[in-house]
Design an enzyme around this catalytic site. Sequence first.
Site, PDB file in Angstrom:
ATOM      1  N   LYS A  99       0.853  -1.185   0.000  1.00  0.00           N
ATOM      2  CA  LYS A  99       0.000   0.000   0.000  1.00  0.00           C
ATOM      3  C   LYS A  99       0.889   1.235   0.000  1.00  0.00           C
ATOM      4  CE  LYS A  99      -4.089   1.883   2.350  1.00  0.00           C
ATOM      5  NZ  LYS A  99      -4.904   1.934   1.127  1.00  0.00           N
ATOM      6  N   ASN A 130     -14.214   3.762  -3.732  1.00  0.00           N
ATOM      7  CA  ASN A 130     -13.624   3.978  -2.421  1.00  0.00           C
ATOM      8  C   ASN A 130     -12.977   5.350  -2.373  1.00  0.00           C
ATOM      9  OD1 ASN A 130     -10.398   3.826  -2.147  1.00  0.00           O
ATOM     10  ND2 ASN A 130     -11.044   2.672  -3.960  1.00  0.00           N
ATOM     11  N   ASN A 189       3.170   6.515  -7.221  1.00  0.00           N
ATOM     12  CA  ASN A 189       1.730   6.785  -7.267  1.00  0.00           C
ATOM     13  C   ASN A 189       1.491   8.222  -7.721  1.00  0.00           C
ATOM     14  OD1 ASN A 189      -0.988   7.189  -6.804  1.00  0.00           O
ATOM     15  ND2 ASN A 189      -1.034   6.020  -4.902  1.00  0.00           N
ATOM     16  N   PHE A 190       1.337   8.383  -9.035  1.00  0.00           N
ATOM     17  CA  PHE A 190       0.971   9.660  -9.635  1.00  0.00           C
ATOM     18  C   PHE A 190      -0.521   9.669  -9.980  1.00  0.00           C
ATOM     19  CE2 PHE A 190       5.504   9.605 -11.361  1.00  0.00           C
ATOM     20  CZ  PHE A 190       5.960  10.576 -10.494  1.00  0.00           C
ATOM     21  N   SER A 191      -1.320   8.879  -9.272  1.00  0.00           N
ATOM     22  CA  SER A 191      -2.621   8.574  -9.855  1.00  0.00           C
ATOM     23  C   SER A 191      -3.793   8.435  -8.899  1.00  0.00           C
ATOM     24  CB  SER A 191      -2.505   7.275 -10.658  1.00  0.00           C
ATOM     25  OG  SER A 191      -1.858   6.266  -9.906  1.00  0.00           O
ATOM     26  N   CYS A 192      -3.575   8.387  -7.582  1.00  0.00           N
ATOM     27  CA  CYS A 192      -4.714   8.238  -6.670  1.00  0.00           C
ATOM     28  C   CYS A 192      -5.646   9.430  -6.839  1.00  0.00           C
ATOM     29  CB  CYS A 192      -4.224   8.145  -5.227  1.00  0.00           C
ATOM     30  SG  CYS A 192      -5.577   7.939  -4.047  1.00  0.00           S
ATOM     31  N   LYS A 230       2.976   5.100 -12.173  1.00  0.00           N
ATOM     32  CA  LYS A 230       1.583   4.654 -12.248  1.00  0.00           C
ATOM     33  C   LYS A 230       0.694   5.816 -12.679  1.00  0.00           C
ATOM     34  CE  LYS A 230      -1.896   2.088  -9.594  1.00  0.00           C
ATOM     35  NZ  LYS A 230      -2.152   1.435  -8.283  1.00  0.00           N
ATOM     36  N   ASN A 257      -4.939   3.516 -12.529  1.00  0.00           N
ATOM     37  CA  ASN A 257      -5.496   3.605 -11.200  1.00  0.00           C
ATOM     38  C   ASN A 257      -7.007   3.766 -11.357  1.00  0.00           C
ATOM     39  OD1 ASN A 257      -5.878   4.076  -8.364  1.00  0.00           O
ATOM     40  ND2 ASN A 257      -3.832   4.967  -8.253  1.00  0.00           N
ATOM     41  N   THR A 258      -7.699   4.020 -10.274  1.00  0.00           N
ATOM     42  CA  THR A 258      -9.156   4.061 -10.301  1.00  0.00           C
ATOM     43  C   THR A 258      -9.689   5.316 -10.991  1.00  0.00           C
ATOM     44  OG1 THR A 258      -9.078   5.000  -8.076  1.00  0.00           O
ATOM     45  CG2 THR A 258      -9.451   2.633  -8.260  1.00  0.00           C
TER      46      THR A 258
END
Length: 327
Positions: A99, A130, A189-192, A230, A257-258
Amino acid sequence: MGLSKQACRSRVAGVGSVRTESRTVAVRAGANGTSRTKKLTDPAIQLVNGRVTEGPDLSVEVNGLTLPNPFVIGSGPPGTNYQVMKKAFDEGWGAVICKTLSLDSSKVVNVTPRYAKLLDSSGEVFGWENFELISDRPFETMLAELKRLKEEYPDRILIASIMEEYNRDAWDEIIERCEEVGVDAFEINFSCPHGLPERRMGMAMGQDCDILGEVCGWISAKATKPVWGKMTPNITDITKPALVAAQQGCEGIAAINTLRSVMGINLDTLRPEPCVEGYSTPGGYSYRAVKPIALEKVMSISRMLKAEGFRAKGVSLSGIGGVERGA
């Protein structure tokens, strides 16, 4: 997009089995905790340390990393702590991505409820939303658990998902400290879609190609392990940030990502769902409903990487989104 060439990752579901007869298995949804049971008529594959014991060799090499199979636990609840990551290795997953970590977990405050589901006409779950944030566990705790995993599973691939603010010193520190405990690679994580945008983190960084390019340059200069950027699907043209990441030295691209979403409206309260004490915010949409979108985004990136000469240079591409099985 052949499995022999690319790591194909699932945020939402996977099958783990060590039996060889025909069987019934539970398909576990990693990002939301639900399960469905299906009768499978094909023989289960025997796995030892993630490798098949008979039949075709499923191992793949990606950016110098040898995975026993191309199925990887995506960053999210299945990588929350030592216990769940250990279980993923024990069940045969090709690699595990923890995570997303940040140096200062005190800025992460998760709320409840933070999940909502969409049902199809038969009552089956078709999509999940989420707005869970990145890891809220102390960074030191997560480092200790990553170190323990690598000591117990030295031949398995453990990848650190990391996210920081627009601060080079912070990026340098998190990379250095993760490498010290033995992680094999990084996913950036460039994407959350709801990951601390007020701090220019996550999607907010991934949508700005100028900042993304600068940060990728910092990361590539510091990291001695492979780096995957990402990408967010919440952008007009996903190939633009993917191209910048490759140009700035990322060895791989991961997508998607989402999807930014609102699951629905409660007709009794007229509030969006999920709702926390009367308040809500758009979250990330996942599970089987996003697979066709994910495939289009991955196809677009793949074509771009080939056209720009990056596939020939070894830049990898891994797919995420709606993956339930290998077929």
